[in-house]
Design a protein around this motif. Structure first.
Motif, PDB file in Angstrom:
ATOM      1  N   SER A 169      54.928  45.528  16.193  1.00  0.00           N
ATOM      2  CA  SER A 169      56.138  44.870  15.867  1.00  0.00           C
ATOM      3  C   SER A 169      56.184  43.474  15.192  1.00  0.00           C
ATOM      4  CB  SER A 169      56.946  44.848  17.326  1.00  0.00           C
ATOM      5  OG  SER A 169      57.329  46.102  17.960  1.00  0.00           O
ATOM      6  N   ILE A 170      55.010  43.082  15.141  1.00  0.00           N
ATOM      7  CA  ILE A 170      54.740  41.600  14.690  1.00  0.00           C
ATOM      8  C   ILE A 170      54.911  41.732  13.243  1.00  0.00           C
ATOM      9  CG2 ILE A 170      53.099  39.523  14.610  1.00  0.00           C
ATOM     10  CD1 ILE A 170      52.282  40.411  17.483  1.00  0.00           C
ATOM     11  N   LYS A 171      55.734  41.064  12.570  1.00  0.00           N
ATOM     12  CA  LYS A 171      55.924  40.823  10.943  1.00  0.00           C
ATOM     13  C   LYS A 171      55.610  39.682  10.446  1.00  0.00           C
ATOM     14  CE  LYS A 171      57.000  45.226  11.356  1.00  0.00           C
ATOM     15  NZ  LYS A 171      55.919  46.648  11.490  1.00  0.00           N
ATOM     16  N   THR A 194      39.471  40.276  18.306  1.00  0.00           N
ATOM     17  CA  THR A 194      39.107  41.307  17.311  1.00  0.00           C
ATOM     18  C   THR A 194      40.043  42.516  17.416  1.00  0.00           C
ATOM     19  OG1 THR A 194      37.062  40.186  17.182  1.00  0.00           O
ATOM     20  CG2 THR A 194      36.975  42.642  16.585  1.00  0.00           C
ATOM     21  N   GLN A 195      40.352  42.844  18.688  1.00  0.00           N
ATOM     22  CA  GLN A 195      41.135  44.005  18.740  1.00  0.00           C
ATOM     23  C   GLN A 195      42.529  43.879  18.381  1.00  0.00           C
ATOM     24  OE1 GLN A 195      40.886  44.980  23.083  1.00  0.00           O
ATOM     25  NE2 GLN A 195      38.540  44.974  23.123  1.00  0.00           N
ATOM     26  N   LEU A 196      43.009  42.712  18.565  1.00  0.00           N
ATOM     27  CA  LEU A 196      44.508  42.483  17.969  1.00  0.00           C
ATOM     28  C   LEU A 196      44.490  42.268  16.570  1.00  0.00           C
ATOM     29  CD1 LEU A 196      47.377  41.540  18.173  1.00  0.00           C
ATOM     30  CD2 LEU A 196      46.738  39.235  18.733  1.00  0.00           C
ATOM     31  N   GLU A 197      43.281  41.781  16.031  1.00  0.00           N
ATOM     32  CA  GLU A 197      43.491  41.633  14.424  1.00  0.00           C
ATOM     33  C   GLU A 197      43.398  43.051  13.989  1.00  0.00           C
ATOM     34  OE1 GLU A 197      41.073  39.025  11.232  1.00  0.00           O
ATOM     35  OE2 GLU A 197      40.140  39.596  12.751  1.00  0.00           O
ATOM     36  N   ALA A 198      42.622  43.835  14.511  1.00  0.00           N
ATOM     37  CA  ALA A 198      42.403  45.211  14.019  1.00  0.00           C
ATOM     38  C   ALA A 198      43.906  46.028  14.208  1.00  0.00           C
ATOM     39  CB  ALA A 198      41.288  45.981  14.982  1.00  0.00           C
ATOM     40  N   ALA A 199      44.486  45.683  15.341  1.00  0.00           N
ATOM     41  CA  ALA A 199      45.716  46.491  15.477  1.00  0.00           C
ATOM     42  C   ALA A 199      46.869  46.028  14.479  1.00  0.00           C
ATOM     43  CB  ALA A 199      46.356  46.171  16.990  1.00  0.00           C
ATOM     44  N   LEU A 200      46.691  44.731  14.341  1.00  0.00           N
ATOM     45  CA  LEU A 200      47.844  43.923  13.434  1.00  0.00           C
ATOM     46  C   LEU A 200      47.649  44.774  11.953  1.00  0.00           C
ATOM     47  CD1 LEU A 200      47.787  40.379  14.568  1.00  0.00           C
ATOM     48  CD2 LEU A 200      49.615  41.671  14.465  1.00  0.00           C
ATOM     49  N   ALA A 254      46.258  47.516  11.263  1.00  0.00           N
ATOM     50  CA  ALA A 254      46.605  48.935  11.339  1.00  0.00           C
ATOM     51  C   ALA A 254      48.075  49.092  11.161  1.00  0.00           C
ATOM     52  CB  ALA A 254      45.994  49.628  12.458  1.00  0.00           C
ATOM     53  N   ALA A 255      48.819  48.131  11.727  1.00  0.00           N
ATOM     54  CA  ALA A 255      50.187  48.266  11.574  1.00  0.00           C
ATOM     55  C   ALA A 255      50.992  47.803  10.262  1.00  0.00           C
ATOM     56  CB  ALA A 255      50.873  47.390  12.572  1.00  0.00           C
ATOM     57  N   GLY A 256      49.595  47.290   9.278  1.00  0.00           N
ATOM     58  CA  GLY A 256      50.202  46.877   7.988  1.00  0.00           C
ATOM     59  C   GLY A 256      50.316  45.404   7.843  1.00  0.00           C
ATOM     60  N   ASN A 257      50.249  44.589   8.994  1.00  0.00           N
ATOM     61  CA  ASN A 257      50.420  43.062   9.010  1.00  0.00           C
ATOM     62  C   ASN A 257      49.190  42.401   8.580  1.00  0.00           C
ATOM     63  OD1 ASN A 257      50.745  40.323   9.376  1.00  0.00           O
ATOM     64  ND2 ASN A 257      52.044  40.593  11.164  1.00  0.00           N
TER      65      ASN A 257
END
Length: 286
Positions: A209-211, A231-237, A239-242
């Motif tokens: 949801s973070i754009k 690192t996990q957050l960066e990967a999740a971002l 993966a979400a296209g951010n």
């Protein structure tokens, strides 16, 4: 994180002139952080309008500290989210620092419904009795109200940023997931793999949801925020296209490295991170 908060408040030199408990929003220091250190930075109010304001949130009147260049309108807006200690003198000073850079800066007292965060000396008790009762939904709604107040009081909310420290760093990420109109954000050592309020999703879970472009500022020696969670957050971002978010992790640097009133303060990292924060906002149009 809790141990790291306690460690960063280890005894330090008493700066007696400023060592007094918070009595009003932005005045004095929280009881849990006393005595403050002699290195504490003070930003004056010359050329500023600064002080406490009241922001309506439905029927509730929320106190906040605001600082802005005197007599100016259509100012870019920065929301400032506090640490677990509420809006005490350091957070007010951060608002004045932003105001000196041409911003309307607002730090709402997001815990006030649940108690006086500035009066607690026991950090676990503060978290369980006050901080842990402030839900993401409540906090996001309060921040929305602060944005509306800014729009009616000299702010240009088409240029909207948020920044915050520790709990407020997590709040910064959370608000970025909540408000699609946010222009930019800078999160200082906010936890991303856990939440303070039971039932709130973690920042990693909110990544989709973070754009907005968010700058994450962290210390590698922060015992409560393992680098692998970043690192996990960066990967999740990603993966979400951010791909607009960035992380800066300072080697051998503890939690609360920007908190100049505490022994955890690291001037070199703090100065560099502050410059990066300002540049990030400018880069993204705030």
């Amino acid at each position: 994180m809790l141990k790291d908060e306690i460690d960063s408040l280890a005894p330090s030199r008493d700066f007696s002139r400023r060592s007094f408990v918070q009595t009003t929003v932005g005045s004095g220091f929280a009881a849990a952080v006393l005595p403050v250190t002699a290195q504490t930075i003070t930003t004056d109010t010359a050329g500023l309008e600064a002080g406490t304001v009241t922001i309506p949130v439905g029927d509730f009147q929320m106190p906040a500290y605001r600082a802005a260049p005197a007599g100016k309108k259509n100012l870019p807006v920065v929301l400032v989210a506090s640490e677990i200690f509420g809006v005490h003198e350091h957070i007010a000073d951060v608002c004045r620092r932003f105001a000196k850079q041409g911003y309307l800066a607002i730090a709402p007292e997001l815990f006030v419904r649940h108690g006086n965060a500035g009066a607690y000396t026991d950090i676990p008790k503060l978290i369980s009795e006050v901080v842990g009762k402030a839900s993401g939904a409540q906090v996001n709604g309060d921040l929305d109200a602060a944005v509306a107040w800014a729009a009616a009081n000299g702010g240009d909310t088409s240029k909207l940023a948020i920044t915050g420290f520790c709990w407020g760093g997590g709040t910064t990420w959370r608000y970025a997931a909540h408000n699609p109109r946010l222009t930019a954000a800078a999160a200082w050592y906010g936890p991303v793999a856990r939440s303070y309020f039971k039932g709130d999703p973690t920042i990693i879970e909110l990544a989709g949801s973070i754009k907005a472009p968010v700058l994450g500022l962290y210390g590698a020696a922060d015992g409560g925020i393992p680098v692998e969670t970043l690192t996990q957050l960066e990967a999740a971002l990603k993966a979400a296209g951010n791909t607009k978010c960035e992380f800066v992790v300072y080697p051998d640097t503890p939690h609360a490295f920007y908190a100049d009133y505490r022994p955890s303060y690291r001037k070199a990292a703090a100065d560099d991170a502050w410059a990066r924060c300002l540049a990030w906002f400018k880069k993204h149009g705030v």
